[in-house]
Design an enzyme around this catalytic site. Structure first.
Site, PDB file in Angstrom:
ATOM      1  N   GLU A 267      82.332  27.804  77.044  1.00 54.97           N
ATOM      2  CA  GLU A 267      82.946  28.031  75.416  1.00 54.97           C
ATOM      3  C   GLU A 267      82.985  27.038  75.072  1.00 54.97           C
ATOM      4  OE1 GLU A 267      81.141  30.615  74.502  1.00 54.97           O
ATOM      5  OE2 GLU A 267      81.674  31.628  76.835  1.00 54.97           O
ATOM      6  N   CYS A 301      85.784  27.355  66.841  1.00 57.51           N
ATOM      7  CA  CYS A 301      84.708  27.356  66.803  1.00 57.51           C
ATOM      8  C   CYS A 301      82.917  28.179  66.247  1.00 57.51           C
ATOM      9  CB  CYS A 301      84.313  27.361  68.268  1.00 57.51           C
ATOM     10  SG  CYS A 301      84.579  28.842  68.743  1.00 57.51           S
TER      11      CYS A 301
HETATM   12  C1  UN1 Z   1      87.453  30.274  69.211  1.00 57.50           C
HETATM   13  O1  UN1 Z   1      87.104  29.520  67.581  1.00 57.50           O
HETATM   14  O2  UN1 Z   1      86.705  29.236  70.200  1.00 57.50           O
HETATM   15  O3  UN1 Z   1      85.683  34.890  66.217  1.00 57.50           O
HETATM   16  C2  UN1 Z   1      87.614  31.991  69.047  1.00 57.50           C
HETATM   17  C3  UN1 Z   1      86.702  34.162  65.748  1.00 57.50           C
HETATM   18  C4  UN1 Z   1      87.998  34.396  66.627  1.00 57.50           C
HETATM   19  C5  UN1 Z   1      87.859  34.202  67.972  1.00 57.50           C
HETATM   20  C6  UN1 Z   1      87.133  32.386  68.012  1.00 57.50           C
HETATM   21  N1  UN1 Z   1      88.294  36.107  66.695  1.00 57.50           N
HETATM   22  O4  UN1 Z   1      86.698  33.726  64.078  1.00 57.50           O
END
Ligand code: UN1
Length: 521
Positions: A267, A301
């Protein structure tokens, strides 16, 4: 748990936790000197102190995991699920305490930290009951007295490496399905968030997880324990690697896995677009852009990076967006729970920002709340006139910055949204059903939101991306099971003699019709 007094200046923030690695069910020291986890909210605050692992610690952890696998995979899945339910209970009982440690250790607001703990609880609840499903299929055989079935089997020892921005929720997405499926784990948490990792491991201990099923090794990534874990792939220590982090490191892990014929779960980064069309509810879209771009100081992310505005509303949107950003307060999230965002997790990240300056006691104004002198608090940063030729359009920043791009029509907006090498999350704001349908089918992204933000994925939907955002693996919900199991096909023959598929099967039976009719054609 063991604690020591904090530095005098940070005493009100709480004590310093004396942490350990966790190998073979024991809390142990590492081979290297300890390191401190300092709070990004106030660098005088030592949240925890942890032993750093070397090469031999990784070997010990991998050995413990491999030993534990021999018995853990035989524990019935509903029983493994019940243990995960208890882990969820321990998390729920300590939700607020854990959230406070998250705020202290990585600087996100309490509201977001509570959400993150909830995400880990939701993951436990989901997979606890998955232990009573973990379905395979029954399949008809082409031969008599024979049954065919498929079964999900665990893969073995999983190396799990996670980042600092979601240091509880994201590890839970990996570790919980991994152990539910009967695997064992060696986990390297981020060196910027070892305390919350220790507490998560503590929840597992309190819930009664058997020795060696999850092992925790602390330390740095590049040049540290992370490197030893990657080297462990070539040494045959792991049968699965699950990583959340940068695209560059993901490629290195992917290469090591490739030459060992292991499929990793990667990821990686994102450069997430949000389109605002002329018919959108602008107030809704402005609120979404504000949180999407600047919530968590842009360190998700899934954070919004390229805001693509349909020309007819571009100026109106810009005015409202600038007004909303101008009113947003930021600052110390421990003293002021109402801030939109707090500090950068690590000053390393802050240097990556282009444009947005750092708030200091000299330049601060009344939108900056609380004590900020001992943290990297960044100003929100907005660029306009950004086009695909610019590096800014393609490069993941991981900070509170957003690009404004203009599109003449829907087709151009979609092309811009698809114009980066990433493909994690995406969003469109419109009321037009035709545009919605074309967006859903045409956007190259693992996640697509309609009149909702690029951030905030729910824990039981598949999370992941394409292109530079990942290798097609998915976390969350039943889709995560595909990463942590391999299918086994079972042939169960009760006929008492050798039956050969394709050969001993009389498919045609005997034709009974009169062929002469057909010969006349
Ligand atoms: C991440 O930034 O690695 O969808 C995960 C979202 C959160 C998870 C982010 N539930 O923004």
């Amino acid at each position: 748990m063991f604690f020591k007094p904090n530095t005098p200046a940070a005493a009100p923030a709480g004590k310093t936790l004396i942490g350990f690695n966790w190998i073979g069910g024991k809390e142990v020291e590492g081979d290297l000197p300890s390191f401190e986890s300092r709070s990004p909210v106030d660098s005088r605050d030592a949240v925890g102190i942890f032993p750093e692992c070397g090469e031999r610690d990784v070997e010990r952890a991998a050995k413990a995991a491999s030993q534990a696998f021999k018995t853990w995979f035989q524990v019935p899945a509903p029983v493994r699920g019940d243990l995960i339910r208890r882990m969820g209970d321990v998390l729920a009982q300590n939700k607020e305490r854990l959230a406070r440690v998250l705020t202290r250790e990585v600087g996100k607001t309490m509201r977001e930290a509570m959400g993150e703990v909830q995400e880990a609880i939701d993951t436990c609840v989901f997979f606890a009951s998955e232990g009573r499903r973990l379905y395979g299929q029954t399949v008809p055989s082409e031969m008599p007295h024979k049954t065919l079935s498929t079964h999900r089997r665990p893969v073995g020892v999983c190396a799990v490496m996670t980042a600092s921005n979601f240091p509880l929720a994201v590890p839970s997405w990996k570790i919980i399905p991994a152990i539910l499926c009967g695997n064992t784990v060696v986990w390297k948490p981020s060196e910027d968030a070892p305390t919350i990792a220790y507490l998560f491991a503590r929840c597992m201990m309190d819930a009664g997880l058997p020795a060696g099923v999850v092992n925790v090794v602390n330390g740095r990534g590049p040049g540290g324990v992370g490197q030893h874990l990657i080297a462990g792939i070539d040494k045959g220590f792991f049968q699965k690697v699950s990583f959340t982090g940068s695209t560059a490191v993901g490629r290195v892990i992917g290469e090591a896995c490739g030459r060992n014929l292991i499929s990793p779960a990667l990821e990686l980064g994102g450069k997430n677009p949000m389109i605002v069309m002329e018919d959108a509810d602008l107030d809704n879209a402005v609120q979404s852009a504000l949180f999407g771009a600047f919530g968590t100081a842009g360190q998700r992310c899934t954070s919004l990076a390229n805001l693509i505005l349909h020309k007819p509303i571009a100026e109106a949107f810009k005015a409202r967006f600038l007004e909303a950003v101008g009113k947003a307060v930021l600052g110390n999230p421990l003293q002021h729970p109402e801030v939109l965002y707090g500090p950068m997790i690590n000053a390393r990240h802050a240097r990556l920002l282009c444009g947005g300056a750092r708030w200091t006691d000299e330049n601060r104004d009344d939108r900056v709340l609380g004590h900020i002198a001992h943290g990297a608090y960044m100003q929100p940063c907005i660029w306009e006139g950004v086009t695909p030729e610019m590096k800014l359009f393609h490069t993941e920043v991981f900070g509170p910055t957003v690009n404004l791009c203009i599109a003449d029509d829907f087709d151009q907006a979609l092309a811009l949204a698809n114009g980066t090498p990433y493909g994690l999350s995406s969003a469109i704001y419109t009321e037009n059903r035709a545009w919605v349908e074309r967006f859903k089918a045409g956007i190259r992204a693992g996640m697509a939101s309609i009149n909702n933000s690029t951030v905030g994925a729910e824990a039981h939907l598949p999370f992941g991306g394409l292109g530079w955002s990942g290798n097609g693996s998915r976390e969350g919900g039943v889709w995560a099971l595909d990463s942590y199991t391999q299918w086994q096909a079972v042939n169960d023959d009760a006929s008492g003699h050798l039956q050969l598929a394709q050969i001993d099967t009389d498919y045609a039976l005997k034709a009974t019709y009169d062929r002469t009719h057909w010969d006349q054609l």
